[in-house]
Design a protein around this motif. Structure first.
Motif, short mmCIF file in Angstrom:
data_model
loop_
_atom_site.label_atom_id
_atom_site.label_comp_id
_atom_site.label_asym_id
_atom_site.label_seq_id
_atom_site.Cartn_x
_atom_site.Cartn_y
_atom_site.Cartn_z
N GLY A 188 79.56 23.09 59.29
CA GLY A 188 80.53 24.19 59.85
C GLY A 188 79.88 25.41 59.06
O GLY A 188 79.23 25.57 58.29
N PRO A 189 80.51 27.08 59.49
CA PRO A 189 79.79 27.77 58.81
C PRO A 189 79.37 28.02 57.27
O PRO A 189 80.80 27.73 56.20
N LYS A 190 79.08 27.90 56.88
CA LYS A 190 78.86 27.28 55.14
C LYS A 190 79.50 28.77 54.50
O LYS A 190 80.71 28.34 53.23
N ASP A 191 79.83 29.55 55.19
CA ASP A 191 80.47 30.42 54.39
C ASP A 191 81.87 30.43 54.18
O ASP A 191 82.29 31.11 53.28
N GLN A 192 82.70 29.96 54.43
CA GLN A 192 83.80 29.14 55.11
C GLN A 192 84.15 27.91 54.27
O GLN A 192 85.39 27.25 54.08
N GLY A 193 82.90 27.21 53.59
CA GLY A 193 83.15 26.22 53.25
C GLY A 193 84.22 26.44 51.68
O GLY A 193 85.46 25.15 51.36
N SER A 194 83.78 27.44 50.78
CA SER A 194 85.55 27.23 50.25
C SER A 194 87.19 27.72 50.22
O SER A 194 87.84 27.42 49.83
N GLU A 195 86.84 27.99 51.52
CA GLU A 195 88.61 27.93 52.29
C GLU A 195 88.61 26.47 52.69
O GLU A 195 89.83 26.45 52.32
N VAL A 196 87.36 25.73 53.29
CA VAL A 196 87.74 24.85 53.17
C VAL A 196 88.04 23.71 53.04
O VAL A 196 89.30 22.66 52.45
N ALA A 197 87.66 23.51 51.39
CA ALA A 197 87.74 23.23 50.40
C ALA A 197 89.02 23.78 49.66
O ALA A 197 90.00 22.75 49.24
N ALA A 198 89.94 24.75 49.72
CA ALA A 198 90.58 25.19 49.43
C ALA A 198 92.53 23.80 50.02
O ALA A 198 93.28 23.78 49.50
N ALA A 199 91.89 24.40 50.97
CA ALA A 199 92.82 23.08 52.32
C ALA A 199 93.12 22.04 51.80
O ALA A 199 94.03 21.18 51.66
N VAL A 200 92.06 21.10 52.27
CA VAL A 200 91.78 19.89 51.97
C VAL A 200 92.18 19.14 50.02
O VAL A 200 92.12 18.37 50.32
N LYS A 201 92.00 20.12 49.06
CA LYS A 201 92.04 19.56 47.91
C LYS A 201 93.17 18.98 47.87
O LYS A 201 93.93 18.78 47.49
N LYS A 202 94.27 20.15 48.82
CA LYS A 202 96.08 19.41 48.57
C LYS A 202 96.07 18.30 49.43
O LYS A 202 96.93 17.89 48.71
N TYR A 203 95.48 17.28 49.47
CA TYR A 203 95.59 16.63 50.56
C TYR A 203 94.68 14.81 49.68
O TYR A 203 94.34 14.27 50.62
N GLY A 204 94.21 16.02 49.13
CA GLY A 204 93.17 14.46 47.64
C GLY A 204 92.06 15.05 47.70
O GLY A 204 91.42 14.00 46.61
N ALA A 205 91.74 15.60 48.47
CA ALA A 205 89.86 15.69 48.29
C ALA A 205 89.14 15.66 47.67
O ALA A 205 89.36 17.17 46.53
N GLY A 206 88.30 14.93 46.93
CA GLY A 206 87.20 14.99 45.47
C GLY A 206 86.90 16.06 45.39
O GLY A 206 85.88 16.63 44.97
N THR A 207 85.71 15.51 46.55
CA THR A 207 84.76 16.26 46.73
C THR A 207 84.56 16.61 48.29
O THR A 207 85.30 16.25 49.46
N VAL A 208 84.12 17.78 48.19
CA VAL A 208 83.67 18.54 50.18
C VAL A 208 82.90 18.84 50.00
O VAL A 208 81.83 19.45 49.32
N TYR A 209 81.86 17.96 50.81
CA TYR A 209 80.56 17.81 51.37
C TYR A 209 80.13 19.26 52.44
O TYR A 209 80.55 19.49 53.41
N VAL A 210 79.92 20.58 51.78
CA VAL A 210 79.73 20.94 53.38
C VAL A 210 78.06 21.02 53.85
O VAL A 210 76.90 21.94 53.26
N VAL A 211 78.51 21.16 55.35
CA VAL A 211 76.80 20.87 55.57
C VAL A 211 76.53 22.49 56.66
O VAL A 211 77.85 22.53 57.46
N ASP A 212 75.89 23.40 56.40
CA ASP A 212 75.95 25.04 57.06
C ASP A 212 75.72 24.67 58.72
O ASP A 212 74.27 23.71 58.76
N ASP A 213 76.37 24.79 59.59
CA ASP A 213 76.00 24.90 60.96
C ASP A 213 75.04 24.84 61.67
O ASP A 213 74.90 25.26 62.86
#
Length: 331
Positions: free
Chosen positions: A42-67
């Protein structure tokens, strides 16, 4: 423990990106198998926001691919991007599995990815567990042949590619590092062979997405085309509205509402079938629901063979009374 990749299912709107609930469910399942990691395309500038959401459910690494270079095409570019993320994960031994939401798009991405990686594919899993003894492919549970059989299956070649039905498990919060890693991908010209030339936003109903809803109230031929009692109860419960094929064929609801073998497959926590006889094609689309309630005037209706609770009565009387009771209890 091996890394388990979860493709982030999300929606984009004026207020940014919102992560959908099935992503959290899959991260919960991934934690059973290994170390959960999320893949956000998705949008690269939204990567940190998504990471903040998914790390609450155990995501250790969040790979961000700019779409940015992937927009405007069908799913082939996303499959190629996910393949390249798998290769990056392969530097650490490769992922133990890839989990993707079992939507129309998700299943196509999974199918393309399985071919590209020469891996086995399992679709519409309702449960995923670590193999007994460890070190083996995850064991999945599926409901097959119109819901008449429950089978256990596992991949025997390559990296297990698994699509998981929404509402297959309850999301469990678990702190993860949420480390963001940006991944640059190269998409082939072949993947850009099908281009989207027009898109129109679907009209919002204010209700949950049918395939993701925890509660669904469906109406059938017994409504006589009067869906108001069904919709009123759904709104009181915060539920989605569904319909049987008979109701759709009669023109009372569009095909996007149809649940069944030729419609959508759902697996909510609570499914209420009002005025639906329970033909096999409808049962195939909702049989894996956790709790099923039916309201039908015909006590011999096949739907009663399937339900946890049944009410023999006129839905136009039963549903308004139930709606009123729900509203009173919510006060």
């Amino acid at each position: 423990m091996s890394e388990i990749l979860v493709l982030v299912d999300h929606a984009e709107g004026p207020e940014g990106v919102s992560v959908k609930k099935p992503t959290y469910e899959m991260l919960t399942l991934a934690a059973r198998l290994g170390e959960p990691s999320a893949v956000f395309i998705g949008p690269k500038d939204q990567g940190s926001e998504v990471a903040a959401a998914v790390k609450k459910y155990g995501a250790g690494t969040v790979y961000v691919v700019d779409d940015e270079d992937l927009k405007g095409y069908l799913v082939a570019p996303k499959a190629e991007a996910l393949q390249q993320v798998m290769e990056k994960s392969g530097q650490n031994g490769g992922p133990g599995a890839v989990l993707i939401t079992s939507s129309a798009e998700g299943k196509e991405i999974a199918g393309r990815l399985a071919i590209k990686t020469e891996s086995g594919l399992i679709t519409d899993a309702v449960d995923v567990e670590a193999a007994s003894g460890g070190g083996d492919s995850p064991a999945t549970t599926q409901s097959v042949f119109a819901g008449n059989y429950t089978v256990k299956a596992k991949v025997t070649k390559g990296t297990p590619i698994i699509t998981v039905k929404p509402n297959s498990t309850a999301p469990v919060e678990s702190d993860g590092a949420g480390t963001v890693e940006e991944v640059s991908v190269t998409v082939s010209d072949a993947a850009k062979g099908a281009k989207i030339y027009k898109a129109e936003p679907r009209q919002a109903t204010g209700r949950p997405e049918l395939t993701e809803a925890a509660i669904i109230v469906s109406g059938g031929r017994g409504t006589g085309g009067k869906f108001e009692p069904v919709e009123d109860l759904a709104d009181a419960l915060g539920a989605a509205v569904g319909a049987s094929r008979a109701a759709v064929d009669s023109g009372w609801k569009p095909h996007s509402y149809q649940i069944g073998q030729t419609g959508k497959t759902v697996s909510p926590q609570l499914y209420i079938a009002a005025g639906i006889s329970g033909a096999i094609q409808h049962r195939a689309g909702m049989q894996t629901s956790k709790t099923i309630v039916a309201v039908n005037k015909d006590q011999e209706a096949p739907i009663f063979e399937l339900v946890d609770f049944g009410v023999v009565g006129d839905l136009h009387t039963v549903l308004p009374a139930l709606t009123e009771e729900v509203k009173q209890r919510k006060q």
